[in-house]
Design an enzyme around this catalytic site. Sequence first.
Site, PDB file in Angstrom:
ATOM      1  CD  GLU A 173      -3.080  -1.063   2.156  1.00 17.81           C
ATOM      2  OE1 GLU A 173      -2.969  -0.225   3.084  1.00 17.81           O
ATOM      3  OE2 GLU A 173      -4.029  -1.865   2.090  1.00 17.81           O
ATOM      4  CD  GLU A 292      -3.912  -5.909   3.048  1.00 16.76           C
ATOM      5  OE1 GLU A 292      -4.843  -5.260   3.592  1.00 16.76           O
ATOM      6  OE2 GLU A 292      -2.706  -5.612   3.154  1.00 16.76           O
TER       7      GLU A 292
END
Length: 502
Positions: A173, A292
């Site tokens: 991320e 995720e």
Amino acid sequence: MTVAQLTLDPAFVIGAVDPRLFGSFVEHMGRCVYSGVFEPGHPAADDAGLRTDVLDLTRELGVTTVRYPGGNFVSGYRWEDGVGPVGDRPQRLDLAWRTVESNAFGLNEFMGWARAAGVEPMLAVNLGTRGVAEAAELVEYTNLPGGTAAADLRRKHGVGQPHDVRLWCLGNEMDGPWQVGNRTADEYGRVAARAGHAMRRVDPGIELVACGSSHSDMPTFAAWEATVLEHAYDQVDYVSLHSYYDPEKHDAASFRAAAVDLDAFIDAVVATADFVRAKLRRTKRIRLALDEWNVWYQSRFTEPEDRGIAGEPPPLIEDEYTVTDAMVVGNLLISMLRHADRLAIGCQAQLVNIIAPIRTEPGGPAWRQTIFHPFALTARHARGTALRPVLTAPTMPTGRFGDVPVLDAAATVDGDRLTVFAVNRGEAPVPLHLDLRAFGAVTAVEHLALAEADPTLANTAAAPGRVAPRPLDPPVFDGGRAVVELPPVSWHVLRLTLPQRK
């Protein structure tokens, strides 16, 4: 329209189902590791401190691949802290979750756990506070047999044979302002390309995942993927997607139809990757890693900064899941199967305690949450080739997506086995007419459903088996046709056998 029809044909093929689609995620966060997978002194712990009750449930869940050690945690992690004699390992401040990390569980402990669980490891390198040299050295420590400083260090630590990890994530991320060491797309794309190049110089056989957008609502979404891939296209095999769905963020119908959003997200990333492929005039196609994903009551989450620095990792986002949540998870898996031609890896976040299918109590039991069941049954039965269903169904209104089909479905075929996965996202029963004439004389052997009169029911430590799949009478086919009644807010798997081909 008050009924729905699903038509399947063996010629309508999407692509092969990659077993790594049914992965999970273990991060040093909350109680995922400590008192989750690892709890020395627990009555069910083995000699290495691994909870065997959690191992048993992990195998039952059907997990194939597990991403480690993060997540946000990895962007400040020094992998060297978690290897060697445990008594010599430093305690470090974890900047991601503002706790003190003991490093009692590290790389080699995780690899031992992965072997015991029978899963493929997927390791992430720190490209937040560290960079190219540390990433390459970690591959050397992990994958080379010996004769170099890092590989010999592993051998000194008592691990003679290399771990031979194939899957590697280039950070986590990195577009997120919450991420320690976050970067712009240009900055990240350049460091990802350099790190990937160095890591492949150590082990040319590894596969690399570039960070895509943290979610599709990021202001830089799509532009981020395009820029990163223009820098790193030749070095990477996959681009990542992260997607969580909050039951309380939108209206209830929009939540039940969350898979509509995932479909659009996947399609947009595929289109962006293919744009870069065309722009760079490359032949290889980038595949996707949804590393995720889950249902997450994110609106209830309190950021760690609000409570100061903690010592032992405290419980975090230990959401309790309902029947509705399980239906949505099952529908997200249907969306993933629908994209089997490009989506190769999936990691439900996380495995234990943190928004997880498995819950534990320290020193106490482990149990299955409602979302455990659609994952386990899909992982067990979605084998072979994903088929492209033709589905017509009534629609339901949603605040976020407008009118959407009330039913959704996917199917896989593997030899003489045909499996249909279906959900009813609506609040009324719907009959589903199955048309399987293209397969010849099919026979239904099992119909399992996750459905309750009260869709808010959940499994708890006090009632761990309250919600579970129940067998229903398999439909009887006449000339390749049958009808199945799907109750409101329900998830289903139908297993069928096909006639032997001559």
